[in-house]
Structure formats: structure tokens, C-alpha cells
Enzyme design. Structure first.
Site, PDB file in Angstrom:
ATOM      1  CB  SER A  56      -0.866   0.017   1.264  1.00  0.00           C
ATOM      2  OG  SER A  56      -1.495   1.274   1.430  1.00  0.00           O
ATOM      3  CE1 TYR A 114      -4.357  -1.780   4.935  1.00  0.00           C
ATOM      4  CE2 TYR A 114      -3.527   0.417   4.423  1.00  0.00           C
ATOM      5  CZ  TYR A 114      -3.970  -0.829   4.006  1.00  0.00           C
ATOM      6  OH  TYR A 114      -4.017  -1.116   2.665  1.00  0.00           O
TER       7      TYR A 114
HETATM    8  P1  NAP Z   1     -11.553  -5.726   0.623  1.00  0.00           P
HETATM    9  O1  NAP Z   1     -12.509  -5.391  -0.460  1.00  0.00           O
HETATM   10  O2  NAP Z   1     -11.945  -5.488   2.019  1.00  0.00           O
HETATM   11  O3  NAP Z   1     -11.096  -7.242   0.443  1.00  0.00           O
HETATM   12  C1  NAP Z   1     -10.214  -7.836   1.361  1.00  0.00           C
HETATM   13  C2  NAP Z   1     -10.173  -9.318   1.098  1.00  0.00           C
HETATM   14  O4  NAP Z   1      -9.299  -9.925   2.053  1.00  0.00           O
HETATM   15  C3  NAP Z   1     -11.525  -9.981   1.247  1.00  0.00           C
HETATM   16  O5  NAP Z   1     -11.688 -10.994   0.276  1.00  0.00           O
HETATM   17  C4  NAP Z   1     -11.456 -10.571   2.646  1.00  0.00           C
HETATM   18  O6  NAP Z   1     -12.366 -11.639   2.738  1.00  0.00           O
HETATM   19  C5  NAP Z   1      -9.994 -11.001   2.684  1.00  0.00           C
HETATM   20  N1  NAP Z   1      -9.505 -11.203   4.052  1.00  0.00           N
HETATM   21  C6  NAP Z   1      -9.502 -10.329   5.079  1.00  0.00           C
HETATM   22  N2  NAP Z   1      -9.002 -10.900   6.168  1.00  0.00           N
HETATM   23  C7  NAP Z   1      -8.660 -12.171   5.832  1.00  0.00           C
HETATM   24  C8  NAP Z   1      -8.104 -13.261   6.545  1.00  0.00           C
HETATM   25  N3  NAP Z   1      -7.775 -13.171   7.844  1.00  0.00           N
HETATM   26  N4  NAP Z   1      -7.878 -14.413   5.886  1.00  0.00           N
HETATM   27  C9  NAP Z   1      -8.215 -14.533   4.573  1.00  0.00           C
HETATM   28  N5  NAP Z   1      -8.754 -13.541   3.854  1.00  0.00           N
HETATM   29  C10 NAP Z   1      -8.986 -12.372   4.488  1.00  0.00           C
HETATM   30  O7  NAP Z   1     -10.187  -4.938   0.425  1.00  0.00           O
HETATM   31  P2  NAP Z   1      -9.322  -4.535  -0.884  1.00  0.00           P
HETATM   32  O8  NAP Z   1      -9.365  -3.068  -0.966  1.00  0.00           O
HETATM   33  O9  NAP Z   1      -9.685  -5.373  -2.036  1.00  0.00           O
HETATM   34  O10 NAP Z   1      -7.886  -4.924  -0.308  1.00  0.00           O
HETATM   35  C11 NAP Z   1      -7.088  -5.971  -0.811  1.00  0.00           C
HETATM   36  C12 NAP Z   1      -5.630  -5.690  -0.458  1.00  0.00           C
HETATM   37  O11 NAP Z   1      -5.235  -4.467  -1.088  1.00  0.00           O
HETATM   38  C13 NAP Z   1      -5.386  -5.508   1.028  1.00  0.00           C
HETATM   39  O12 NAP Z   1      -4.154  -6.098   1.402  1.00  0.00           O
HETATM   40  C14 NAP Z   1      -5.287  -3.998   1.176  1.00  0.00           C
HETATM   41  O13 NAP Z   1      -4.509  -3.615   2.280  1.00  0.00           O
HETATM   42  C15 NAP Z   1      -4.648  -3.613  -0.137  1.00  0.00           C
HETATM   43  N6  NAP Z   1      -4.853  -2.206  -0.522  1.00  0.00           N
HETATM   44  C16 NAP Z   1      -6.096  -1.697  -0.714  1.00  0.00           C
HETATM   45  C17 NAP Z   1      -6.233  -0.359  -1.065  1.00  0.00           C
HETATM   46  C18 NAP Z   1      -7.585   0.297  -1.288  1.00  0.00           C
HETATM   47  O14 NAP Z   1      -7.651   1.538  -1.402  1.00  0.00           O
HETATM   48  N7  NAP Z   1      -8.671  -0.455  -1.426  1.00  0.00           N
HETATM   49  C19 NAP Z   1      -5.086   0.447  -1.209  1.00  0.00           C
HETATM   50  C20 NAP Z   1      -3.835  -0.112  -0.997  1.00  0.00           C
HETATM   51  C21 NAP Z   1      -3.726  -1.446  -0.664  1.00  0.00           C
HETATM   52  P3  NAP Z   1     -12.974 -12.146   4.122  1.00  0.00           P
HETATM   53  O15 NAP Z   1     -13.285 -10.948   4.940  1.00  0.00           O
HETATM   54  O16 NAP Z   1     -14.145 -12.956   3.694  1.00  0.00           O
HETATM   55  O17 NAP Z   1     -11.910 -12.996   4.692  1.00  0.00           O
END
Ligand code: NAP
Length: 235
Positions: free
Chosen positions: A141, A154
Site C-alpha cells: 500500500s 494498517y
Molecule cells: P476488501 O474489499 O476489504 O477485500 C479484502 C479481502 O481480504 C476480502 O476478500 C477478505 O475476505 C480477505 N480477508 C480479510 N481478512 C482475511 C483473513 N484473515 N484471511 C483470509 N482472507 C482475508 O479490500 P481490498 O481493498 O480489495 O484490499 C485488498 C488488499 O489491497 C489488502 O491487502 C489492502 O490492504 C490492499 N490495498 C487496498 C487499497 C484500497 O484503497 N482499497 C489500497 C492499498 C492497498 P474475508 O473478509 O471474507 O476474509
């Protein structure tokens, strides 16, 4: 890396960035193991992949639980005979500014984002040693390129993922396992909606943009070091 016919594990593949990555890898002809805690969501991802003619299996796995980590890696091995790519995408974000830090959110964030990513990487890299080439991509991130005080745990966890990526990169060299990280900025997912992060429409990326970056890394013939990967949005 020629990824057609190879096998990938994507964590957090039920929605958001992970789902976009899973679908992108499947469209390129990879077998996909889609994992998350919510089985219904990863089953939907696997179904969409199978409808595209791709081999896919959904696994309910919480990466903060050690038994789930081993079961996930074993299921991939038993189903497809090997693991070539691991995309460590699963992550959680808590709205914990410095003044409202609390131990429960802190521990959960570290257990999922840092410990889960580290131990799943170890389990999968052990199984990757039988391959000629393999790849681990960590979804980091921009919060690891400048901490955001409104999401303290985070930010700290993503700095941890950066350090972990470097350690895995150095370790992987001896085993032909490449390791990189991408550093997405604000991306339009459920996580972002829950975070209330300030962002203008021109900054906002789509999950497919991040999936494109992952594909770029996997297909590149060059070995890249984590710090050479450009952040995909400004802060
Ligand atoms: P999201 O829509 O909340 O999706 C997160 C995913 O991770 C979900 O499928 C969730 O499913 C899974 N997850 C969470 N805890 C888990 C666990 N303990 N074991 C297995 N799976 C788990 O978030 P996203 O934005 O797509 O984020 C994905 C990645 O991108 C993350 O690492 C996040 O930090 C990174 N990121 C996101 C952004 C942004 O702006 N969206 C920016 C930079 C980086 P369950 O809850 O069903 O397990």
C-alpha cells in the site's frame, strides 16, 4: 514467466482487488485457488472462473490461523499438483488514529496483514522449491511509503509487509522464486468505503488496475526489487 497452465493461490479473492487479480490470472489461463474467510464469496469467484473455462477451487481459509495456512497450501498441491504463483492480497484495515489505538484492532491487523502473509509465504515457498520458477506478489500500500496517522496499525503493518517482501526476495533467490510487492493507492473497494480516506475522483483506481500491475510483474522477464516498483497513485 509463462503463466498459462500454471497454478496461483490468491488470498482475499472473494471481492475487491483479490477478485480482480483472480479473474485476470484466470483469463491468462492460470488455474486459480481462491481463498478467503467467507466461503460464499470465494465460491462465487471460482464459479465465475469456471464459467470462463478456467480450473478453479474455492477454499475457506483465515490466514491468521496456522492450520488454515497449511490446509490452503495442501489443497492447492492436491488439486493442481503444484503452486507457481502466490498473490498475498488478503488484508484488513482499522480506522485507528493514534488517539484511539486499541489492542484488539492492532493485534488483528498484525495477525492478518503481517503474520498471515509471512507464514503463508513460508508454507507456499517451501512447496515452490520443486519448480523451475515461481513468483510471490505481495499487495502492499502507499501507506507503507508514508504513514497515514488516521490508520495507524494498517500503516505500520504495510511497512512490515515491505520489510517482509525484501526478506522473502533475498531468500527466494536461491530457489528461483521471485518476490515483489505492488503499492496501490486508493482503490475503489469495500475496504476503502469503510476507511473514509480523503480522495479525489482522479486518484481513485479500480481493482482491475492493480490486477494489471500484478500481471505485468508476473510476465516481466526481469527480476525486480521491491523498491523499484512505482506507487500507482500519488498521495
Ligand atoms: P476488501 O474489499 O476489504 O477485500 C479484502 C479481502 O481480504 C476480502 O476478500 C477478505 O475476505 C480477505 N480477508 C480479510 N481478512 C482475511 C483473513 N484473515 N484471511 C483470509 N482472507 C482475508 O479490500 P481490498 O481493498 O480489495 O484490499 C485488498 C488488499 O489491497 C489488502 O491487502 C489492502 O490492504 C490492499 N490495498 C487496498 C487499497 C484500497 O484503497 N482499497 C489500497 C492499498 C492497498 P474475508 O473478509 O471474507 O476474509
Amino acid at each position: 514467466m509463462d503463466i498459462r497452465g500454471k497454478t496461483a493461490i490468491v488470498t482475499g479473492a472473494g471481492r475487491g482487488i483479490g477478485k480482480a487479480v483472480a479473474l485476470a490470472l484466470g483469463r491468462e489461463g492460470m488455474n486459480v485457488v481462491a481463498a478467503s474467510r467467507t466461503l460464499k464469496e470465494v465460491e462465487r469467484t471460482a464459479r465465475e472462473l469456471i464459467e470462463l473455462g478456467v480450473k478453479s477451487v474455492a477454499v475457506r481459509a483465515d490466514i491468521s490461523v496456522m492450520e488454515d495456512i497449511d490446509r490452503l497450501a495442501d489443497t492447492a498441491m492436491e488439486t493442481f499438483g503444484g503452486i507457481d504463483v502466490l498473490v498475498n492480497n488478503a488484508g484488513v484495515l482499522m480506522a485507528d488514529g493514534i488517539e484511539n489505538l486499541n489492542q484488539r484492532d492492532w493485534d488483528l491487523t498484525m495477525a492478518v496483514n503481517v503474520r498471515g502473509t509471512a507464514f503463508l509465504s513460508r508454507a507456499v515457498m517451501e512447496r515452490m522449491k520443486q519448480n523451475d520458477e515461481s513468483y510471490v506478489v505481495n499487495i502492499c500500500s502507499t501507506a507503507a511509503l508514508g504513514a497515514k496517522p488516521e490508520v495507524t496499525s494498517y500503516s505500520v503493518s504495510k511497512y512490515g509487509v515491505t520489510g517482509l517482501t525484501e526478506a522473502l526476495y533475498k531468500y527466494g533467490k536461491a530457489h528461483n522464486i521471485r518476490v515483489s510487492a505492488v503499492f496501490p493507492g486508493v482503490t475503489d473497494t469495500e475496504m476503502l468505503q469503510s476507511a473514509d480516506m480523503p480522495c479525489t475522483p482522479d486518484m481513485l483506481m479500480k481493482p482491475e488496475d492493480i490486477a494489471y500491475c500484478v500481471l505485468f510483474l508476473l510476465k516481466s522477464p526481469r527480476r525486480m526489487v521491491v523498491k523499484e516498483i512505482v506507487p500507482w497513485a500519488t498521495r
